[in-house]
Each structure stands twice: as C-alpha cells, then as structure tokens.
Design a protein around this motif. Sequence first.
Motif, PDB file in Angstrom:
ATOM      1  N   LYS A 271       0.841  -1.206   0.000  1.00  0.00           N
ATOM      2  CA  LYS A 271       0.000   0.000   0.000  1.00  0.00           C
ATOM      3  C   LYS A 271       0.871   1.249   0.000  1.00  0.00           C
ATOM      4  CE  LYS A 271      -3.799  -2.182   0.028  1.00  0.00           C
ATOM      5  NZ  LYS A 271      -4.663  -2.179  -1.142  1.00  0.00           N
ATOM      6  N   ARG A 272       1.894   1.243   0.842  1.00  0.00           N
ATOM      7  CA  ARG A 272       2.768   2.425   0.885  1.00  0.00           C
ATOM      8  C   ARG A 272       3.448   2.620  -0.461  1.00  0.00           C
ATOM      9  NH1 ARG A 272       4.925  -0.078   5.644  1.00  0.00           N
ATOM     10  NH2 ARG A 272       3.679   0.523   7.448  1.00  0.00           N
ATOM     11  N   ALA A 273       3.888   1.510  -1.042  1.00  0.00           N
ATOM     12  CA  ALA A 273       4.596   1.613  -2.326  1.00  0.00           C
ATOM     13  C   ALA A 273       3.647   2.030  -3.455  1.00  0.00           C
ATOM     14  CB  ALA A 273       5.274   0.291  -2.656  1.00  0.00           C
ATOM     15  N   LEU A 274       2.349   1.969  -3.181  1.00  0.00           N
ATOM     16  CA  LEU A 274       1.386   2.470  -4.173  1.00  0.00           C
ATOM     17  C   LEU A 274       1.051   3.936  -3.900  1.00  0.00           C
ATOM     18  CD1 LEU A 274      -1.068  -0.578  -4.371  1.00  0.00           C
ATOM     19  CD2 LEU A 274       0.203   0.398  -6.293  1.00  0.00           C
ATOM     20  N   GLY A 275       1.746   4.504  -2.942  1.00  0.00           N
ATOM     21  CA  GLY A 275       1.527   5.915  -2.628  1.00  0.00           C
ATOM     22  C   GLY A 275       0.322   6.142  -1.718  1.00  0.00           C
ATOM     23  N   ILE A 276      -0.152   5.070  -1.083  1.00  0.00           N
ATOM     24  CA  ILE A 276      -1.324   5.200  -0.205  1.00  0.00           C
ATOM     25  C   ILE A 276      -0.835   5.455   1.228  1.00  0.00           C
ATOM     26  CG2 ILE A 276      -3.266   3.899   0.767  1.00  0.00           C
ATOM     27  CD1 ILE A 276      -3.330   2.381  -1.966  1.00  0.00           C
ATOM     28  N   GLU A 277      -1.416   6.429   1.883  1.00  0.00           N
ATOM     29  CA  GLU A 277      -1.007   6.720   3.250  1.00  0.00           C
ATOM     30  C   GLU A 277      -1.518   5.589   4.147  1.00  0.00           C
ATOM     31  OE1 GLU A 277      -2.237  10.563   4.520  1.00  0.00           O
ATOM     32  OE2 GLU A 277      -1.032  10.443   6.367  1.00  0.00           O
ATOM     33  N   THR A 278      -0.592   4.882   4.745  1.00  0.00           N
ATOM     34  CA  THR A 278      -0.949   3.622   5.401  1.00  0.00           C
ATOM     35  C   THR A 278      -0.636   3.679   6.885  1.00  0.00           C
ATOM     36  OG1 THR A 278      -0.439   2.455   3.362  1.00  0.00           O
ATOM     37  CG2 THR A 278      -0.418   1.134   5.355  1.00  0.00           C
ATOM     38  N   TRP A 279      -1.510   3.089   7.664  1.00  0.00           N
ATOM     39  CA  TRP A 279      -1.244   2.957   9.095  1.00  0.00           C
ATOM     40  C   TRP A 279      -1.398   1.483   9.465  1.00  0.00           C
ATOM     41  CZ3 TRP A 279       1.109   6.574  11.708  1.00  0.00           C
ATOM     42  CH2 TRP A 279       1.238   6.437  13.088  1.00  0.00           C
ATOM     43  N   PHE A 280      -0.325   0.931   9.976  1.00  0.00           N
ATOM     44  CA  PHE A 280      -0.285  -0.510  10.274  1.00  0.00           C
ATOM     45  C   PHE A 280      -0.043  -0.663  11.776  1.00  0.00           C
ATOM     46  CE2 PHE A 280       2.915  -4.311   9.665  1.00  0.00           C
ATOM     47  CZ  PHE A 280       2.101  -5.136  10.422  1.00  0.00           C
ATOM     48  N   LEU A 281      -1.031  -1.287  12.422  1.00  0.00           N
ATOM     49  CA  LEU A 281      -0.988  -1.401  13.887  1.00  0.00           C
ATOM     50  C   LEU A 281      -0.850  -2.848  14.325  1.00  0.00           C
ATOM     51  CD1 LEU A 281      -1.547  -0.113  16.777  1.00  0.00           C
ATOM     52  CD2 LEU A 281      -3.941  -0.710  16.374  1.00  0.00           C
ATOM     53  N   THR A 282      -0.005  -3.063  15.295  1.00  0.00           N
ATOM     54  CA  THR A 282       0.013  -4.350  15.986  1.00  0.00           C
ATOM     55  C   THR A 282       0.229  -4.051  17.466  1.00  0.00           C
ATOM     56  OG1 THR A 282       0.946  -6.584  16.004  1.00  0.00           O
ATOM     57  CG2 THR A 282       2.510  -4.800  15.683  1.00  0.00           C
ATOM     58  N   GLY A 283       0.284  -5.081  18.291  1.00  0.00           N
ATOM     59  CA  GLY A 283       0.479  -4.812  19.713  1.00  0.00           C
ATOM     60  C   GLY A 283       0.250  -6.045  20.564  1.00  0.00           C
ATOM     61  N   THR A 284       0.083  -5.804  21.848  1.00  0.00           N
ATOM     62  CA  THR A 284      -0.085  -6.928  22.776  1.00  0.00           C
ATOM     63  C   THR A 284      -1.288  -6.734  23.680  1.00  0.00           C
ATOM     64  OG1 THR A 284       1.696  -5.845  24.007  1.00  0.00           O
ATOM     65  CG2 THR A 284       2.246  -7.894  22.889  1.00  0.00           C
ATOM     66  N   ASP A 285      -1.907  -7.864  23.984  1.00  0.00           N
ATOM     67  CA  ASP A 285      -3.129  -7.937  24.778  1.00  0.00           C
ATOM     68  C   ASP A 285      -2.689  -8.388  26.169  1.00  0.00           C
ATOM     69  OD1 ASP A 285      -5.679  -8.343  25.670  1.00  0.00           O
ATOM     70  OD2 ASP A 285      -6.278  -9.724  24.074  1.00  0.00           O
ATOM     71  N   GLU A 286      -2.759  -7.503  27.140  1.00  0.00           N
ATOM     72  CA  GLU A 286      -2.017  -7.765  28.377  1.00  0.00           C
ATOM     73  C   GLU A 286      -2.878  -7.939  29.620  1.00  0.00           C
ATOM     74  OE1 GLU A 286       1.131  -4.899  28.688  1.00  0.00           O
ATOM     75  OE2 GLU A 286       1.843  -5.307  26.650  1.00  0.00           O
ATOM     76  N   HIS A 287      -4.198  -7.762  29.494  1.00  0.00           N
ATOM     77  CA  HIS A 287      -5.025  -7.904  30.687  1.00  0.00           C
ATOM     78  C   HIS A 287      -5.707  -9.270  30.731  1.00  0.00           C
ATOM     79  CE1 HIS A 287      -5.218  -3.300  30.753  1.00  0.00           C
ATOM     80  NE2 HIS A 287      -4.532  -3.683  31.820  1.00  0.00           N
TER      81      HIS A 287
END
Length: 768
Positions: free
Chosen positions: A50-66
């Motif tokens: 997506k970024r390489a297609l010039g699309i402004e991209t937001w990619f989220l990951t993370g951890t589930d801690e509770h």
Amino acid sequence: MTESGSQPISRPDSQADRFYLTTPIYYVNARPHLGHAYSTIVCDAIARRKRALGIETWFLTGTDEHGQKIERSAKLAGCSPQEFATKIAGEFRGLWDLLGITNDDFIRTTEERHKRGVQKLFATLRDRGYIYKGSYTGQYCVSDEAYVDGPPGTLCPDCGRPTETVSEENYFFKLSAFERKLLEFYEANPGFMGPESTRREVISFVRSGLKDLSVSRTSFSWGIPVPGDEKHVVYVWLDALANYITALGYGSDDDERFRKFWPADIHLIGKEISRFHCVYWPAFLMAAGIPVPRSVRANGWLLFDQGKMSKSRGNIVRAETVHTVLGSDALRYFLLREIPFGQDGNFSFDALVQRYNGDLANGYGNLVSRVVNMVHKYFEGVVPAFWGGYPVDEYPDEHSLRSRAEFTILSFESTFDDPQSEYYLSFSKALVDLWLFVAQTDGYLTANAPWKKPPERSDADHAALQARVLTTAAEAIRVITALAYPIVPDAAAKVWRQLGQGELADAAKKGFLKDLAWGGLKVGTKFGEPAPLFPRAEKEAIERMQSLEDDNNRTVVEAASNGEVNAAKTLPAPAPAAAQVKAAGTQAPAPAAKPAAPVAANATTEPVAPTALKGHDFSRAEYAEKTSGALAPEVSSPSPAVNAPSATPAETPAAATEERTHITIDDFAKVDLRVAQILVAERVPKADKLLRLEVDLGYEKRQILAGIAQYYEPEKLIGRKIVIVANLAPRKMRGLESNGMLLAASLEDGAPVLASFLEEVPLGARLK
Ligand code: MSP
C-alpha cells in the motif's frame, strides 16, 4: 470527538488514498512463535505494498495484556502482571524488529492511552443505554477469555479445555439488541468478512440467537477499571478490541489520526477469533455510534506436526530460528506462497528448505544472477538498449514476456488491492503467477542463449541479440522485483541496487509501484555489482534449524529448573512427595500445584521452578502451557533439568505442600476421569519406556502413550479396564499423538500400578 452521526467521524469510503490495517494483539502469556508471525507478516506485506502504491498507510500491531489468563501466568512466574507483560511485549517488539516488520504503531493494552479510550468507550455504551447491571453464573474459559454455555464441567467448544464456573455481579452489554442489525449489515456488506467459511460460521452463530454479553468481571483485578465502579474490570475482549481505535487516539484530546484512518480497512485475524471481531466488535461500535470496520479477514492456522502450532501443544517453531538460518525473506515467501490464505497450512523445515531452494535460490536468485552477470560481462554493466520497438511478428518472445508482465501486475492488483476480486488476499495465487513469470524469463534466456554465438551469426547480429535479450530479461526482473518487494523486501532491495535503480526503500516511499509498467528500464542505466541473494541451502540447514529449536526448548527447561523468574519460561512447582497416585502416561501431568487431584506429577523427575506460587489454582491447560517443550522424563531427550536437585520434592517446603492439598469440588470436576479398556498395546520403537495403547471409551477409541513399558508386558494389558484422564490436551511424542493419560499408583521404586476395579464397570463411566 463525535459519537453519533452528527459530525463526520471518519474518512468517507471513497478516500482510497488512506489505508488502515491491524493484526490481532497478541496475548502476552505466550512467547511469540511462527503462528503469531504469520498474521504479522501477511499484514506487513499488505502494508508495504500500500505504501509503495503511494497510499497513506497505518499498520498497527500490539499486545493484549489484561485478563485472568495473564494474571495467572504472571503469578506462576513469580512476578507482577505488569512486569510479566512488559517482558513478553518486549519479545514481540524485538521479533518484529528482527523480521523487519514495518508497523507504524505498537499498542500495549496496559498503556494509559488505551485505558483512557476503553473507559471512554465503556462510558459511551453505558450512557447510550447499551450497558446495564445484572448477575451471571455460568461457565468461563480462561484460556479463550470467553463465556461458554452449559453446566459445570462443560468443555470449551473452541479449545476443548475445561471451563470454570463463575458467579458474579456484572455489567452486561445488550448484544441481543443487535441480532437483526448485524444480520442486515452482513447482508448489505458481503465483503465485510471472509473467507466464506468464516462468513457462514458467523452468520449462523448470530442466527442462532444472541444473548446479552457480560462485559465486566469482579473475580480478579488485572484489567481496566469500569469507570465509576472500580471493583469491576472491563471484560478483556471489550478491552482488547478497543485497541483498534484507542491506538488511533480515540478517547484522547488528540483524535486526529482516528478521524483520518478509522474505520479500519482490514482487521486481519486468526479464524478462531472471528466471533469476537465479526459479532461483538461491530455490535459495540454500532452501539457507540462509531463506524464499523470495512472488513475482517481470517487466516487459517499454521500447523506443525499435524496440530495447530501453539505453546500448549508444545509444537512451536520460533521465527528467529528460520530468520537465523535462511533469513526473514525465506520465511515470508514460504508463508505467503505455501499456505492458501484462509486455510490451515502445514509448516515443516523440509518444505521450507525445498521452497527456498526451488523458488528463491534456483528460481529468482539464479535468474537475477545470470542476467546481472551477463550485463556486466557483455556490456560493462550498462543497459545497452531499450527493450521496445520490436514488431510483434518478428519478436513474439519479447511480446509474450511483456504480456506476462502485464498479466502479473493485474494478478497482484486483484490479490492485494481489489476487495471485490475473487482472488482478493490469494497471496499464494499471486506468487504462483509471479513465479511463472520468473520461469518464463528463465526459459526466454535459455532459448535465446545470449552467451552462445553460433558460427553463422555475425558479430553485429549477436551483439544486437545480446542487447535485446539481456535488456528484455532485465526489464522482466525489474517488474518481478517490484511486485515481489512486499513479500521479499530484503532481496528486492538488493536486486534493485543491482539493476541500478537505487534504494528501494526510497522508491517505496515515493510510491514507485503506482507507475509500474513494462518498459521502465532506461538505456544507459549503470548496474550495481552482482551480489548473492539466496545462497543454496544444504541439508544441514534443516538440521541447524531443528537443533536451534531443541536448544531453545532445553533452555526453557533449564531456566525453569534454575528458578529464574522468567515470564513464560517458568514451570509450576513439583508435586509434593506425599502424592500417591501418579500419571503413568507421558502427557504433561496435571497441575502439580493441585496434588489432591488424582493426577499429580512424578515429582522426582519433573522440571520445576522453585519460585512457582503456593496454593495457586492452576488450570490444567495453563499447566500444559507452562510445560510445553518440556517432555515428561520417559520420552524427553536428556535435559539437565531432569533430576535437578532443586526440583526434588524433598525440598518442597512443607507449608507449601500443606497449602496445596486443598482444592474445590469445581477444581476436581475439571478432570474428566473415565473408564477405558485397552484394545491394543505395543512397544514404541526406540523408546524403551513407552507403550502405545489404543483404548476404548465406549463412546470413542483413542491412542495413548504411556511410560510403563518397563513394568508391564504389552500383551498382558490387552482387555484390561483402566482409568484415564480423558480431557487432557493431546500431545505428540516420538511422532505419535497421545490423547489422555493413564492413572496409576506410584510405588516407592517408581513402579506404577494401574488403577482398576473389582466390580464390572461400563466403558466410558465417569469417576466422580
Ligand atoms: N489476544 C487475542 C486477540 C485480541 S485481538 C483484539 C488473541 N491472542 S493470541 O495471542 O492467542 O492469538 C493472536 C493471533 O495469533 C490469533 O489471530 C491467532 O489465530 C494467531 N495464531 C496463534 N497461533 C497460530 C497458528 N498456529 N497459526 C496461525 N495463527 C495463529 O487471540
């Protein structure tokens, strides 16, 4: 911030210049393994494209801690939940860095920004009349953090583990109010969830009727307090799902990113958590007046040794291992190429090395090396001519390669960019297409043999052929590399330099894929130096990976026996010396911390962590999680932890022993003890202590491996009625699956005596 539709809360659907995608957030009770890496790698490939297609991209990951599961794991490890979570979250982050994952944010559910957002969401749901107070008595699966219908003793329908009875005053979410709305929504948005199997399952779940959902807990405290009623903590799934908006700033003073990127374009998830994402999450959002995500896509499971790769099965492979031996591109390529997205897929070192050698080393790598070397050899590394302008009749091969390039570009568009396409997210298919392009280019080179001048061809003609063929092949490689970049970014970056195209990362930032079309290679371009891409993997590569995994498993056991307070490495305490009945099977034994249960471990040999908690009520599933990688002594490879002095029961403090002798009736009810009859008994080759049994439970037959070969002649066991623990998670040993565990008294010298009956008992009868 806006809750209702009065102001625009998010970008309109037409805004195709932005893209927001998420992985599930990973529980911190398990260290990252390939199963986790799979979802993250898939998302990373999409994000890179997506970024390489010039699309402004937001990619989220993370951890589930509770949640209760984490709270218990932390206790077991002898540290606070926060310390525990911090350590494992660090491992996830570290792994993503190692693998070059390009996530834009990493959210931890223990962060302040998340807590604030969850409390805001909870308050909004309550203020809008969708949350009320009630009471709940029923079954709960701690492992899945999910409520389960059925009486005490019911096993979790998702993971098969025993459920626990909870009885609490709770806040409830009016999920029942969304039954119709959800069905209408699914109908109107057929692309909302996939694959088809997930869609069908979710729809049938909703059609079968939705009950209100308990969204708070009071029986433990490791969670986000309910605003205004702090003895409750927010249900871990409401907490976890909210990460997708809290990470964007929902609930904070600065919600610009939320406005910019929400709703998510894709929540990529594992198939077993689709109910939470396709039912609860849209219902929460609808209730809060927030737009729902555009799509939820489920990947299948990565299997290893025929079972879902997971810590509790003890069959994990770490991504670090593959990275160390073959590099992360190899792993990325394998996962996307080998497993049709949405289906379960097998992982094996053999298959990995085969793909690596076949497709990457001999295929793409070899093609690049041939062409780059020849351009250096025959044209001093400078692109000699523009490929084009050849009449189609005279140059059908060149035109055919061009068509192949155009077809493959379209194939990638339908896989990555077109949610309406039947091939959307069919990464495997796109890669098959791309490698057909590699093969065609290879074949083109071989057919035209620019390295060989037949005597009848003039020098000028030969030079023209060389120029035409090498430029055409180099152009093909340029297109192949641009398409392959999201999947094999490291190799693609090297090739880009070799083709004289500069830094691929810079090109990606500038959206180079947008303009990808045949004919981009310019005359006069100076090629970079040839450099190896994928050195051929020899047979030892497999052995190395296997041995790295073995070493890791050994380290886990050693760390445990040394008593290190080491999250997710620590094993529970040994059974007290007083234990009279032991498991004769080689399954991970029942919780040592619950010696009154009739399945206490063989304490003299079980690796232990002296720091494990006293009197803590471990579920068996949890125990299995903690002991994964540490096989019971009968079948384990020699480990320094076995018989480690600190692990002997004699050194278990008496007070701890006493405290641990009490369990509740609910605890006992979790162990499903049944009468079974031995139908087949035989020795397991190369395992002195092991017998393979087939037993009949009346309602089913199954295989159990038991470490009793030194004490029982197999033939004498046939027909004998015994007692087994029927609901133990299956476990693989010596390539065989064991489904249960025999009960036996343990004599002083360690000899087992199988439990049996004087009266006639029907098969399958439960011991209560
Ligand atoms: N914490 C929840 C998700 C909350 S999202 C708001 C959770 N965590 S998990 O750690 O158990 O799993 C996270 C993801 O990893 C899931 O999508 C799960 O399917 C995936 N995988 C874990 N093992 C896997 C395989 N062996 N194969 C493929 N994916 C697997 O669920």
